[in-house]
Design a protein around this motif. Structure first.
Motif, PDB file in Angstrom:
ATOM      1  N   GLY A 192      31.065  36.169   9.328  1.00 16.60           N
ATOM      2  CA  GLY A 192      32.208  36.172   8.478  1.00 16.60           C
ATOM      3  C   GLY A 192      32.382  34.730   8.286  1.00 16.60           C
ATOM      4  N   GLN A 193      31.851  33.786   9.157  1.00 12.31           N
ATOM      5  CA  GLN A 193      31.618  32.348   8.771  1.00 12.31           C
ATOM      6  C   GLN A 193      30.767  31.377   8.249  1.00 12.31           C
ATOM      7  OE1 GLN A 193      32.674  30.438  12.687  1.00 12.31           O
ATOM      8  NE2 GLN A 193      33.419  28.456  11.775  1.00 12.31           N
ATOM      9  N   GLU A 194      30.850  30.695   7.449  1.00 14.01           N
ATOM     10  CA  GLU A 194      29.886  30.104   6.638  1.00 14.01           C
ATOM     11  C   GLU A 194      29.489  29.051   8.329  1.00 14.01           C
ATOM     12  OE1 GLU A 194      27.263  29.633   3.653  1.00 14.01           O
ATOM     13  OE2 GLU A 194      28.351  30.745   4.190  1.00 14.01           O
ATOM     14  N   ILE A 195      27.559  28.510   8.492  1.00 13.34           N
ATOM     15  CA  ILE A 195      27.734  28.166   8.900  1.00 13.34           C
ATOM     16  C   ILE A 195      26.072  27.057   8.350  1.00 13.34           C
ATOM     17  CG2 ILE A 195      25.955  27.970  12.047  1.00 13.34           C
ATOM     18  CD1 ILE A 195      29.461  28.912  12.356  1.00 13.34           C
ATOM     19  N   ASN A 196      26.190  25.644   9.032  1.00  9.65           N
ATOM     20  CA  ASN A 196      25.133  25.079   8.717  1.00  9.65           C
ATOM     21  C   ASN A 196      24.236  24.907   9.549  1.00  9.65           C
ATOM     22  OD1 ASN A 196      26.151  23.786   6.195  1.00  9.65           O
ATOM     23  ND2 ASN A 196      27.090  22.686   6.923  1.00  9.65           N
ATOM     24  N   PHE A 197      23.151  25.074   9.200  1.00 11.12           N
ATOM     25  CA  PHE A 197      21.425  25.263   9.925  1.00 11.12           C
ATOM     26  C   PHE A 197      20.484  24.236   9.911  1.00 11.12           C
ATOM     27  CE2 PHE A 197      23.417  29.525  10.681  1.00 11.12           C
ATOM     28  CZ  PHE A 197      23.242  30.014  11.557  1.00 11.12           C
ATOM     29  N   THR A 198      19.975  23.941  11.014  1.00 11.21           N
ATOM     30  CA  THR A 198      18.978  22.850  10.386  1.00 11.21           C
ATOM     31  C   THR A 198      17.585  23.987  10.818  1.00 11.21           C
ATOM     32  OG1 THR A 198      20.395  20.785  11.174  1.00 11.21           O
ATOM     33  CG2 THR A 198      17.591  20.987  11.247  1.00 11.21           C
ATOM     34  N   VAL A 199      16.468  23.751  10.215  1.00  8.36           N
ATOM     35  CA  VAL A 199      15.208  23.948  10.592  1.00  8.36           C
ATOM     36  C   VAL A 199      14.446  22.838  11.341  1.00  8.36           C
ATOM     37  CG1 VAL A 199      12.906  24.331   9.301  1.00  8.36           C
ATOM     38  CG2 VAL A 199      14.937  25.061   8.155  1.00  8.36           C
ATOM     39  N   MET A 200      13.923  23.158  12.188  1.00 11.84           N
ATOM     40  CA  MET A 200      13.019  22.668  13.177  1.00 11.84           C
ATOM     41  C   MET A 200      11.571  22.196  12.938  1.00 11.84           C
ATOM     42  SD  MET A 200      15.705  20.935  15.612  1.00 11.84           S
ATOM     43  CE  MET A 200      14.923  19.517  16.356  1.00 11.84           C
TER      44      MET A 200
END
Length: 167
Positions: A151-159
Motif C-alpha cells: 500500500g505504499q509507493e516505493i521508488n526502485f532502482t534496476v541494477m
C-alpha cells in the motif's frame, strides 16, 4: 572453499525465512509468516544458503519471484538477456560486512548451476547500503521506477551485472 552452500528450498528453511523481521528502515523486506509466503518460498525459484554454523543464513531467488510488479509497466523485464534475482540475508547478519561475499557466492552458484552470466535485480532506491554492496560486486545502476509495496509507493532502482562488464 565457498563460505555458503546453496540448496533447493525445503519446508524447514522456508518456515525459518518466513519469520524474518528486519529493523527500520528495512521493514519492507520483512516476511509475514503467512501461508502465501510459505507457498512462494516453496515455488521452485528459491534456494536457501547455509554456513558451517548456521543452517539457514540467507536465500536467493530467480525468475518471476525476483520481480517487482511495477517493473512490468516500466518495461524493465523486456530484456530477456538477464536473469532476475533477489537476495536476502537473515536480519541479524545484515549491516555487518557479509553482503559482498554473500552476493558474490550467490551469483557464482547461479552461474555454476544454470549457466547464467547476466543478472538483473531491483532494489529500493533509498537502500544505499544494498546498492553499495551490489556496486562493489560489479552491478551497474540503471532505470528507476515506482511500485506499490503493501500500500505504499516505493521508488526502485534496476541494477545489472554482466560478466562482459568485467572484461
Amino acid at each position: 572453499m565457498p563460505k555458503y552452500q546453496f540448496h533447493a528450498m525445503n519446508e524447514e528453511a522456508a518456515a525459518a525465512i518466513s519469520t524474518w523481521i528486519y529493523p527500520t528502515p528495512y521493514t519492507m523486506y520483512s516476511m509475514d509468516d503467512s501461508e502465501d509466503t510459505l507457498e512462494e518460498l516453496m515455488n521452485g525459484e528459491y534456494f536457501y544458503a547455509e554456513t558451517a554454523d548456521n543452517p539457514c543464513i540467507g536465500f536467493v531467488c530467480m525468475g518471476g519471484s525476483a520481480r517487482v510488479p511495477g517493473g512490468y509497466v516500466s518495461g524493465i523485464y523486456d530484456n530477456e538477456a538477464y536473469i532476475d534475482i533477489g537476495l536476502g540475508l537473515e536480519p541479524t547478519r545484515t549491516g555487518q560486512g557479509n553482503g559482498t561475499e554473500f552476493v558474490t557466492e550467490s551469483l557464482e552458484f547461479i552461474r555454476r548451476t544454470y549457466g547464467h552470466t547476466n543478472f538483473r535485480l531491483v532494489v529500493a532506491s533509498w537502500n544505499e547500503r544494498a546498492m553499495k554492496v551490489y556496486q562493489q560486486v560489479g552491478f551497474i545502476k540503471g532505470k528507476e521506477f515506482a511500485s506499490s509495496v503493501r500500500g505504499q509507493e516505493i521508488n526502485f532502482t534496476v541494477m545489472h551485472y554482466s560478466s562482459s562488464f568485467l572484461i
